[in-house]
Design a protein around this motif. Structure first.
Motif, PDB file in Angstrom:
ATOM      1  N   LYS A   1       0.543 -29.685 -38.445  1.00 56.17           N
ATOM      2  CA  LYS A   1       1.183 -29.950 -37.070  1.00 56.17           C
ATOM      3  C   LYS A   1       1.441 -31.315 -37.056  1.00 56.17           C
ATOM      4  CE  LYS A   1       0.511 -30.079 -32.130  1.00 56.17           C
ATOM      5  NZ  LYS A   1       1.853 -30.411 -31.810  1.00 56.17           N
TER       6      LYS A   1
ATOM      7  N   ILE B   1       5.499 -29.372 -32.598  1.00 51.85           N
ATOM      8  CA  ILE B   1       5.282 -27.825 -33.022  1.00 51.85           C
ATOM      9  C   ILE B   1       4.236 -27.024 -32.261  1.00 51.85           C
ATOM     10  CG2 ILE B   1       4.701 -26.448 -35.129  1.00 51.85           C
ATOM     11  CD1 ILE B   1       7.163 -28.134 -35.283  1.00 51.85           C
TER      12      ILE B   1
ATOM     13  N   ASP C   1       4.774 -33.128 -36.848  1.00 45.27           N
ATOM     14  CA  ASP C   1       5.059 -34.111 -35.590  1.00 45.27           C
ATOM     15  C   ASP C   1       5.432 -35.568 -35.748  1.00 45.27           C
ATOM     16  OD1 ASP C   1       4.784 -31.611 -34.144  1.00 45.27           O
ATOM     17  OD2 ASP C   1       2.973 -32.205 -33.189  1.00 45.27           O
TER      18      ASP C   1
ATOM     19  N   GLY D   1       9.687 -23.364 -34.818  1.00 42.77           N
ATOM     20  CA  GLY D   1       8.726 -24.469 -33.911  1.00 42.77           C
ATOM     21  C   GLY D   1       7.547 -23.993 -33.548  1.00 42.77           C
TER      22      GLY D   1
ATOM     23  N   ALA E   1       8.561 -34.039 -34.292  1.00 41.19           N
ATOM     24  CA  ALA E   1       8.696 -32.760 -33.552  1.00 41.19           C
ATOM     25  C   ALA E   1       7.541 -32.618 -32.753  1.00 41.19           C
ATOM     26  CB  ALA E   1       8.797 -31.640 -34.661  1.00 41.19           C
TER      27      ALA E   1
END
Ligand SMILES: NC(=O)c1ccc[n+]([C@@H]2O[C@H](COP(=O)([O-])OP(=O)(O)OC[C@H]3O[C@@H](n4cnc5c(N)ncnc54)[C@H](O)[C@@H]3O)[C@@H](O)[C@H]2O)c1
Length: 333
Positions: free
Chosen positions: A242, A253, A246, A188, A251
């Motif tokens: 990222k 991150i 995402d 993560g 997500a």
């Protein structure tokens, strides 16, 4: 056309060779298979050290492509002596034998790491090279040795590649975008050791097209070419990885920014490759991440040591050492 790819079972070769077969080339690989074999069944396999390749072995090939050696800094630092043997002497040996055998072209996998630490200027192939660490020095030695062999009958092309990322059937997760992708999905977080340093990034798809352009280039062409999809700071690479994860995977991150020293910092011009080879990269960091997401199920055993070159290398080096230490004095004489 018949091609021999030395080190063809590695990360680059395993993605490139299916494309060469698709274009109708006959392809054989000479490899020590340090990371196993993920090549298509039509590939001819010679399981040996390339130092055991003879002139006789090479006579049937039109081109020889060198993709072997110790392919990153951690391996080179772990065994500087093997690094200089496999990265400097091996490409020179194979090129010398290929020329003797009447092979028409030799393609050498060089690296932008030969530029060492530069201060935010765009480097073309005429700029000074100045590595001060084993991997960069050895890649340069290999390059200089093979380039010395060029003549009208023997074309040599060295590709100074940026750091490659993207999917290959023989996967590596120790290369900048791939590493960020792994820690993002596994932990993560994306760890950025130094956001300000520059790196040319090369998408695997663009690396493949560079090799195809070279193999199919007019036989009069020889030389050194920078090959990259684009120049980025490591901080920007992290932001783009990222953003794409995402957005695609919903997500959130985290980014972990550190300020560690790095001895590699460079950005390169690819104008010569565009003008001479017709190399036009089509991919950016976003496209690399999209490809990784698409293929993710094939390498999401994130802790598999096979994806980390240094782990595999350390393990078999220690086996060799333990075996040597277990030999009684005088044994094998
Ligand atoms: N991957 C990158 O980002 C990158 C960037 C610039 C340059 N390069 C260069 O491109 C080449 C290919 O990189 P990669 O990522 O596919 O490497 P890799 O580590 O995945 O594969 C190297 C392969 O070479 C084989 N090999 C090593 N020494 C050998 C020998 N003496 N005889 C026979 N086989 C041998 C290994 O078994 C392995 O299959 C390397 O020369 C590397 O230095 C790679």
């Amino acid at each position: 056309m018949r091609l021999l790819v030395a080190g063809g079972a590695g990360y680059v070769g395993s993605a490139l060779i299916p494309k060469l077969l698709e274009r109708g080339y006959l392809v054989d690989v000479v490899d020590l298979f340090w990371f196993g074999n993920s090549l298509p069944a039509e590939t001819g396999l010679l399981s040996k050290d390339l130092f055991d390749v003879t002139v006789e072995d090479l006579k049937e090939y039109d081109q020889v492509i060198f993709l072997a050696g110790l392919s990153n800094d951690p391996m080179a630092e772990f065994s500087p002596s093997k690094n200089f043997v496999y990265n400097a002497a091996a490409p020179a040996y194979l090129a010398y034998m290929a020329k003797k055998a009447g092979v028409r072209r030799y393609v050498y996998a060089s690296s932008c790491s030969v530029y060492g630490y530069t201060v935010n200027e765009l480097y073309d192939e005429t700029r000074p090279v100045a590595s001060s660490y084993p991997y960069g020095i050895s890649k340069l030695q290999g390059e200089q040795a093979v380039m010395n062999l060029v003549n009208d009958q023997f074309s040599v092309i060295a590709l100074r590649k940026g750091t490659i990322s993207g999917y290959s059937p023989r996967m590596r997760l120790d290369l900048i975008v791939n590493t960020m992708f792994r820690t993002a999905l596994h932990e993560g977080v994306i760890k950025i050791n130094n956001p300000s340093i520059w790196r040319p990034i090369l998408a695997m798809e663009d690396a493949i097209s560079a090799y195809i352009r070279v193999i199919e280039a007019h036989e009069s062409i020889s030389g050194i070419f920078n090959i990259a999809s684009g120049n980025y700071t490591v901080g920007e690479v992290g932001d783009r990885v990222k953003a794409e994860i995402d957005q695609q995977l919903g997500a959130k991150i985290k980014l972990e920014i550190r300020h560690m020293q790095d001895f590699r910092n460079y950005k390169v011009s690819i104008d010569k490759a565009k003008n001479v080879l017709s190399f036009h990269p089509q991919n950016d960091v976003r496209a690399i991440v999209q490809q990784l997401i698409k293929e993710m199920d094939k390498f999401s055993d994130w802790d598999n040591p096979a994806y980390q070159n240094i782990q595999v290398f350390r393990e078999f080096e220690s086996k060799i050492r333990n075996h040597a230490m277990a030999m009684p004095v005088g044994a094998g004489q």
